[in-house]
Design a protein around this motif. Sequence first.
Motif, PDB file in Angstrom:
ATOM      1  N   VAL A  91       0.834  -1.203   0.000  1.00 11.02           N
ATOM      2  CA  VAL A  91       0.000   0.000   0.000  1.00 11.02           C
ATOM      3  C   VAL A  91       0.871   1.256   0.000  1.00 11.02           C
ATOM      4  O   VAL A  91       0.519   2.261  -0.616  1.00 11.02           O
ATOM      5  CB  VAL A  91      -0.963  -0.005   1.205  1.00 11.02           C
ATOM      6  N   MET A  92       2.017   1.219   0.671  1.00  8.97           N
ATOM      7  CA  MET A  92       2.879   2.390   0.763  1.00  8.97           C
ATOM      8  C   MET A  92       3.884   2.471  -0.386  1.00  8.97           C
ATOM      9  O   MET A  92       4.823   3.265  -0.334  1.00  8.97           O
ATOM     10  CB  MET A  92       3.632   2.377   2.092  1.00  8.97           C
ATOM     11  N   SER A  93       3.670   1.671  -1.417  1.00  3.00           N
ATOM     12  CA  SER A  93       4.573   1.717  -2.561  1.00  3.00           C
ATOM     13  C   SER A  93       4.426   3.047  -3.284  1.00  3.00           C
ATOM     14  O   SER A  93       3.412   3.750  -3.166  1.00  3.00           O
ATOM     15  CB  SER A  93       4.283   0.563  -3.518  1.00  3.00           C
ATOM     16  N   ARG A  94       5.420   3.377  -4.065  1.00  3.64           N
ATOM     17  CA  ARG A  94       5.413   4.659  -4.762  1.00  3.64           C
ATOM     18  C   ARG A  94       4.221   4.780  -5.702  1.00  3.64           C
ATOM     19  O   ARG A  94       3.567   5.822  -5.744  1.00  3.64           O
ATOM     20  CB  ARG A  94       6.716   4.841  -5.538  1.00  3.64           C
TER      21      ARG A  94
ATOM     22  N   ILE B 215      -2.656   8.284  -5.125  1.00  8.91           N
ATOM     23  CA  ILE B 215      -3.433   9.004  -4.114  1.00  8.91           C
ATOM     24  C   ILE B 215      -3.094  10.498  -4.146  1.00  8.91           C
ATOM     25  O   ILE B 215      -3.985  11.349  -4.042  1.00  8.91           O
ATOM     26  CB  ILE B 215      -3.175   8.410  -2.712  1.00  8.91           C
ATOM     27  N   ILE B 216      -1.814  10.816  -4.298  1.00  8.52           N
ATOM     28  CA  ILE B 216      -1.395  12.224  -4.374  1.00  8.52           C
ATOM     29  C   ILE B 216      -2.074  12.918  -5.543  1.00  8.52           C
ATOM     30  O   ILE B 216      -2.585  14.033  -5.422  1.00  8.52           O
ATOM     31  CB  ILE B 216       0.146  12.325  -4.483  1.00  8.52           C
ATOM     32  N   THR B 217      -2.126  12.249  -6.676  1.00  3.65           N
ATOM     33  CA  THR B 217      -2.765  12.822  -7.862  1.00  3.65           C
ATOM     34  C   THR B 217      -4.278  12.902  -7.677  1.00  3.65           C
ATOM     35  O   THR B 217      -4.895  13.923  -8.002  1.00  3.65           O
ATOM     36  CB  THR B 217      -2.424  11.977  -9.107  1.00  3.65           C
TER      37      THR B 217
ATOM     38  N   LYS C 112       0.354  20.431  -3.300  1.00  3.98           N
ATOM     39  CA  LYS C 112       0.335  21.278  -4.504  1.00  3.98           C
ATOM     40  C   LYS C 112       1.602  22.120  -4.628  1.00  3.98           C
ATOM     41  O   LYS C 112       2.207  22.169  -5.691  1.00  3.98           O
ATOM     42  CB  LYS C 112      -0.880  22.202  -4.470  1.00  3.98           C
ATOM     43  N   GLU C 113       1.973  22.806  -3.540  1.00  2.00           N
ATOM     44  CA  GLU C 113       3.143  23.687  -3.588  1.00  2.00           C
ATOM     45  C   GLU C 113       4.426  22.889  -3.829  1.00  2.00           C
ATOM     46  O   GLU C 113       5.290  23.307  -4.591  1.00  2.00           O
ATOM     47  CB  GLU C 113       3.294  24.472  -2.274  1.00  2.00           C
ATOM     48  N   ALA C 114       4.532  21.747  -3.186  1.00  2.00           N
ATOM     49  CA  ALA C 114       5.756  20.950  -3.285  1.00  2.00           C
ATOM     50  C   ALA C 114       5.915  20.325  -4.678  1.00  2.00           C
ATOM     51  O   ALA C 114       7.039  20.113  -5.131  1.00  2.00           O
ATOM     52  CB  ALA C 114       5.758  19.859  -2.225  1.00  2.00           C
ATOM     53  N   ARG C 115       4.811  20.043  -5.343  1.00  2.00           N
ATOM     54  CA  ARG C 115       4.903  19.407  -6.663  1.00  2.00           C
ATOM     55  C   ARG C 115       5.538  20.324  -7.694  1.00  2.00           C
ATOM     56  O   ARG C 115       6.067  19.849  -8.693  1.00  2.00           O
ATOM     57  CB  ARG C 115       3.531  18.937  -7.141  1.00  2.00           C
ATOM     58  N   ASN C 116       5.499  21.623  -7.458  1.00  2.00           N
ATOM     59  CA  ASN C 116       6.123  22.559  -8.397  1.00  2.00           C
ATOM     60  C   ASN C 116       7.638  22.564  -8.297  1.00  2.00           C
ATOM     61  O   ASN C 116       8.318  22.891  -9.265  1.00  2.00           O
ATOM     62  CB  ASN C 116       5.596  23.985  -8.164  1.00  2.00           C
ATOM     63  N   SER C 117       8.161  22.217  -7.136  1.00  2.00           N
ATOM     64  CA  SER C 117       9.608  22.344  -6.934  1.00  2.00           C
ATOM     65  C   SER C 117      10.331  21.041  -6.605  1.00  2.00           C
ATOM     66  O   SER C 117      11.542  20.976  -6.745  1.00  2.00           O
ATOM     67  CB  SER C 117       9.876  23.355  -5.818  1.00  2.00           C
ATOM     68  N   LEU C 118       9.608  20.012  -6.181  1.00  2.00           N
ATOM     69  CA  LEU C 118      10.260  18.764  -5.773  1.00  2.00           C
ATOM     70  C   LEU C 118       9.952  17.626  -6.741  1.00  2.00           C
ATOM     71  O   LEU C 118       8.933  17.647  -7.435  1.00  2.00           O
ATOM     72  CB  LEU C 118       9.793  18.358  -4.368  1.00  2.00           C
ATOM     73  N   ALA C 119      10.822  16.636  -6.740  1.00  2.00           N
ATOM     74  CA  ALA C 119      10.587  15.433  -7.545  1.00  2.00           C
ATOM     75  C   ALA C 119       9.503  14.593  -6.872  1.00  2.00           C
ATOM     76  O   ALA C 119       9.287  14.686  -5.663  1.00  2.00           O
ATOM     77  CB  ALA C 119      11.879  14.629  -7.665  1.00  2.00           C
ATOM     78  N   MET C 120       8.817  13.774  -7.656  1.00  2.00           N
ATOM     79  CA  MET C 120       7.718  12.968  -7.132  1.00  2.00           C
ATOM     80  C   MET C 120       8.199  12.013  -6.036  1.00  2.00           C
ATOM     81  O   MET C 120       7.467  11.760  -5.086  1.00  2.00           O
ATOM     82  CB  MET C 120       7.046  12.192  -8.264  1.00  2.00           C
ATOM     83  N   GLU C 121       9.415  11.514  -6.140  1.00  2.00           N
ATOM     84  CA  GLU C 121       9.943  10.607  -5.111  1.00  2.00           C
ATOM     85  C   GLU C 121      10.017  11.312  -3.756  1.00  2.00           C
ATOM     86  O   GLU C 121       9.704  10.722  -2.729  1.00  2.00           O
ATOM     87  CB  GLU C 121      11.325  10.089  -5.525  1.00  2.00           C
ATOM     88  N   GLU C 122      10.400  12.586  -3.754  1.00  2.00           N
ATOM     89  CA  GLU C 122      10.476  13.345  -2.507  1.00  2.00           C
ATOM     90  C   GLU C 122       9.079  13.613  -1.942  1.00  2.00           C
ATOM     91  O   GLU C 122       8.877  13.583  -0.726  1.00  2.00           O
ATOM     92  CB  GLU C 122      11.198  14.670  -2.743  1.00  2.00           C
TER      93      GLU C 122
END
Length: 174
Positions: free
Chosen positions: A82-85, A91-93, A99-109
Amino acid sequence: MKQSDQMSLWDYLEFALRRKKLIILPFVLITGLSIVYSLLSPDIYQAGTTIMIQPQKVPKNYIRSTVTSPIEERLRTISQQVMSRTVLERIITEFDLYKEARNSLAMEEIVSMMRGNIELIESGEDSFQLFYQGKEPGVVAMVANKLASLFIEENLNVREQSAEGTTEFLEMEL
């Protein structure tokens, strides 16, 4: 303190009055800093659920359980899935999280941030608790419910696969 070395209540009161600045100043300073911190820190909401794990209902004398692994092992296996990427990214999508972090960070972070906001606590032999925390109360509740339903679905899948494996084995033996 002529007759004995014990201080009376009046002695303590007199001592406090003489040093009132040393008592009041730290109290006011700590209270003020606490108020400023509480006003400036962001609101964080937490939603949780308890998931009960029911053992098989058929008496063990008639049919042996198809799930023989202990609850901790099953919980660890299910939580890894369940906690897999891929699951957390979905779920994030779906809920438009971070929202703010998706503009500056990679999806893994971002997935790593989400994992940090999820907490699993075993609460006995037959249950565990799942918590999720975030900034928007309605979204936090929906994400916690989604995670709980994923845990339940994955547990059913694991039990179903185990039962199918047992059935295949029995058919081969016949």
